[in-house]
Design a protein around this motif. Structure first.
Motif, short mmCIF file in Angstrom:
data_model
loop_
_atom_site.label_atom_id
_atom_site.label_comp_id
_atom_site.label_asym_id
_atom_site.label_seq_id
_atom_site.Cartn_x
_atom_site.Cartn_y
_atom_site.Cartn_z
N ILE A 82 -49.45 1.73 45.64
CA ILE A 82 -50.41 1.49 46.64
C ILE A 82 -50.47 -0.11 46.95
CG2 ILE A 82 -52.91 1.46 47.09
CD1 ILE A 82 -53.22 4.08 45.44
N LEU A 83 -50.59 -0.89 45.92
CA LEU A 83 -50.47 -2.33 45.97
C LEU A 83 -49.39 -2.95 46.89
CD1 LEU A 83 -52.28 -4.59 45.25
CD2 LEU A 83 -50.44 -5.02 43.36
N MET A 84 -48.19 -2.25 46.63
CA MET A 84 -46.96 -2.62 47.32
C MET A 84 -47.04 -2.17 48.60
SD MET A 84 -44.59 -4.40 46.39
CE MET A 84 -43.59 -5.06 47.58
N TYR A 85 -47.66 -1.06 49.16
CA TYR A 85 -47.71 -0.54 50.52
C TYR A 85 -48.67 -1.67 51.27
CZ TYR A 85 -45.05 3.73 50.03
OH TYR A 85 -43.86 4.60 49.48
N ALA A 86 -50.04 -1.95 50.48
CA ALA A 86 -51.07 -2.63 51.09
C ALA A 86 -50.36 -3.97 51.53
CB ALA A 86 -52.01 -2.73 50.16
N ILE A 87 -49.46 -4.49 50.36
CA ILE A 87 -48.87 -5.78 50.93
C ILE A 87 -47.94 -5.83 51.94
CG2 ILE A 87 -47.04 -7.65 49.83
CD1 ILE A 87 -48.48 -6.95 47.07
N ALA A 88 -47.03 -4.81 51.96
CA ALA A 88 -46.05 -4.44 53.25
C ALA A 88 -46.92 -4.47 54.34
CB ALA A 88 -45.30 -3.18 52.88
N VAL A 89 -47.88 -3.66 54.39
CA VAL A 89 -48.76 -3.56 55.94
C VAL A 89 -49.24 -4.95 56.24
CG1 VAL A 89 -50.65 -2.69 56.88
CG2 VAL A 89 -49.16 -1.20 55.51
N VAL A 90 -49.75 -5.65 55.28
CA VAL A 90 -50.27 -6.77 55.55
C VAL A 90 -49.43 -8.04 56.05
CG1 VAL A 90 -51.55 -9.19 54.64
CG2 VAL A 90 -52.40 -6.76 54.11
N PHE A 91 -48.18 -8.02 55.38
CA PHE A 91 -47.18 -8.91 55.84
C PHE A 91 -46.48 -8.43 57.06
CE2 PHE A 91 -47.32 -10.80 51.59
CZ PHE A 91 -46.89 -12.12 51.84
N MET A 92 -46.24 -7.16 57.30
CA MET A 92 -45.87 -6.64 58.69
C MET A 92 -46.59 -7.34 59.84
SD MET A 92 -43.74 -3.15 58.48
CE MET A 92 -43.86 -2.38 56.80
N ILE A 93 -47.88 -7.07 59.50
CA ILE A 93 -48.93 -7.67 60.67
C ILE A 93 -48.71 -8.97 60.90
CG2 ILE A 93 -51.34 -7.89 61.35
CD1 ILE A 93 -51.87 -5.27 59.70
N LEU A 94 -48.58 -9.59 59.67
CA LEU A 94 -48.35 -11.21 59.97
C LEU A 94 -47.11 -11.78 60.67
CD1 LEU A 94 -49.66 -12.62 56.39
CD2 LEU A 94 -50.75 -13.04 58.54
N PHE A 95 -45.91 -10.81 60.25
CA PHE A 95 -44.58 -10.78 60.67
C PHE A 95 -44.71 -10.75 62.10
CE2 PHE A 95 -40.75 -8.85 62.30
CZ PHE A 95 -39.79 -9.97 62.09
N TYR A 96 -45.45 -9.61 62.63
CA TYR A 96 -45.46 -9.12 63.96
C TYR A 96 -46.35 -10.22 64.82
CZ TYR A 96 -46.79 -6.65 68.39
OH TYR A 96 -46.64 -6.32 69.73
N LEU A 97 -47.29 -10.85 64.36
CA LEU A 97 -48.06 -11.78 64.98
C LEU A 97 -47.47 -13.13 65.09
CD1 LEU A 97 -51.74 -11.57 63.24
CD2 LEU A 97 -51.10 -10.76 65.50
N ASN A 98 -46.52 -13.40 64.20
CA ASN A 98 -45.74 -14.59 64.22
C ASN A 98 -44.48 -14.28 65.12
OD1 ASN A 98 -47.05 -16.66 62.62
ND2 ASN A 98 -46.16 -15.50 60.84
#
Lengths: 204, 164
Positions: A82-98
């Motif tokens: 669950i932690l890994m998926y949450a981290i992936a989602v947060v980073f994907m959002i950050l990646f998309y914003l950048n």
């Protein structure tokens, strides 16, 4: 005369020698496929995001879950997944914003900064993903050494050697992952880093 | 994107294509690579065109997108290795005031520019296009003072290459 002034004088004369493409030729050109480095950065970054997720899907498969349950690691595995998926989602959002900030209309310095910042999002994600490997390996090894099913097998061997092998496996996995990542990162960003440094380090 | 927009863009690009060709000449050393970079710059210009609001001149906007593509976005194609390099003298003098000493000087100068870094090439290009330091600074994202100092350094680098 300054050498660049001589060049400037000559520069204007070259217009007549330059190719002249017709509007039809230009129309065809603009509909061709781009091979921009940003496009590759996007594709490769997406793959890098997906790889740990796919690996976690594999780790979370039902038959493996049964083994984890036997080792008393079911909850641990569930939480880390669950932690890994949450981290992936947060980073994907950050990646998309950048990624959205990357625009060819920015100044050269801002464009380079934004591309490198976008890749840095992936870098931090990869670091976190890779740091999960030794945690998983060590926790699994520890539980196996103490599980009734496996403990008698391991008792035949020297505990120091067992931990040495476990450490070697963990370090090798992290090292291999990091090496592949650095290789991709290097191929994609070597030239950009050089130009970025040249513009950023310049203090006048 | 609509046909009208496309037609307008193609007309603008056709009119200002010299800018793109000149950048390609500075950043590539054979015809295939020139064509590749020309294509990538044209695609990037077209992609960015809907956002072009006409606040700046089309040519000014074009300098920025084109140089960004040459410095940052363009991935050098491997196939350019297969083709023969341009002659050292890319920009031939077609002047009635033909001066062999000047021609030799220019040949060496263009060769020296090829040895510069991507950023220095961009500075030289903007200087040759008679852009003022404010425009150079805006395009590169550095301060005007830095643009001046950097340009002086490029001139010194060229002098060093020319007079080792």
């Amino acid at each position: 005369m300054d050498q660049l002034d001589l060049l400037r004088k000559d520069w204007k004369k070259q217009n007549a020698d330059l190719p002249k493409l017709t509007s039809n030729e230009l129309k065809k050109i603009i509909h061709k496929k781009s091979s921009s480095v940003v496009k590759w950065i996007f594709i490769i970054s997406l793959l890098e995001f997906l790889l740990p997720i796919v690996l976690f899907l594999f780790v979370g498969a039902d038959n493996i879950n049964d083994r984890y349950r036997a080792l008393g690691l079911y909850e641990f595995n569930l939480i880390t997944t669950i932690l890994m998926y949450a981290i992936a989602v947060v980073f994907m959002i950050l990646f998309y914003l950048n990624y959205r900030k990357i625009s060819a209309e920015s100044s050269a310095k801002v464009l380079l900064t934004n591309i490198i910042r976008t890749r840095k999002t992936v870098k931090y994600y990869i670091w976190i993903s890779l740091s999960m490997i030794p945690i998983l390996v060590f926790v699994t090894a520890f539980q196996m050494l103490h599980a009734p099913e496996y403990a008698p097998i391991f008792k035949q061997y020297n505990i120091v050697i067992i931990w040495f092998i476990v450490s070697f496996i963990a370090v090798s996995m992290v090292g291999l992952g990091w090496l592949i990542y650095r290789l991709l990162y290097g191929i994609l960003l070597k030239r950009l880093h050089k130009n970025y440094k040249e513009l950023h380090d310049f203090k006048g | 994107m609509s046909n009208t927009l496309e037609q307008k863009f193609v007309k603008d690009l056709e009119e200002h294509q010299n800018i793109v060709h000149k950048i390609c000449k500075l950043y590539t050393n054979n015809q295939d690579a020139h064509n590749d970079l020309f294509q990538e710059i044209s695609i990037q210009l077209w992609k960015a065109y809907p956002k072009f609001r006409g606040e700046a001149k089309f040519s000014t906007w074009m300098y920025r997108v084109s140089l960004n593509t040459a410095i940052t976005l363009y991935r050098k194609s491997k196939r350019r290795i297969k083709t023969q390099d341009f002659e050292t003298v890319v920009f031939k003098i077609e002047s009635s005031e033909y001066d062999p000493t000047e021609e030799e000087q220019l040949r060496v100068l263009y060769e020296a520019i090829r040895q510069l870094s991507d950023i220095d090439k961009a500075l030289v290009f903007l200087y040759l296009e008679e852009k003022n330091y404010k425009e150079i600074a805006d395009t590169m994202g550095i301060t005007e003072v830095n643009a001046r100092v950097k340009m002086n350094r490029v001139k010194n680098k060229l002098r060093d290459i020319l007079n080792p």
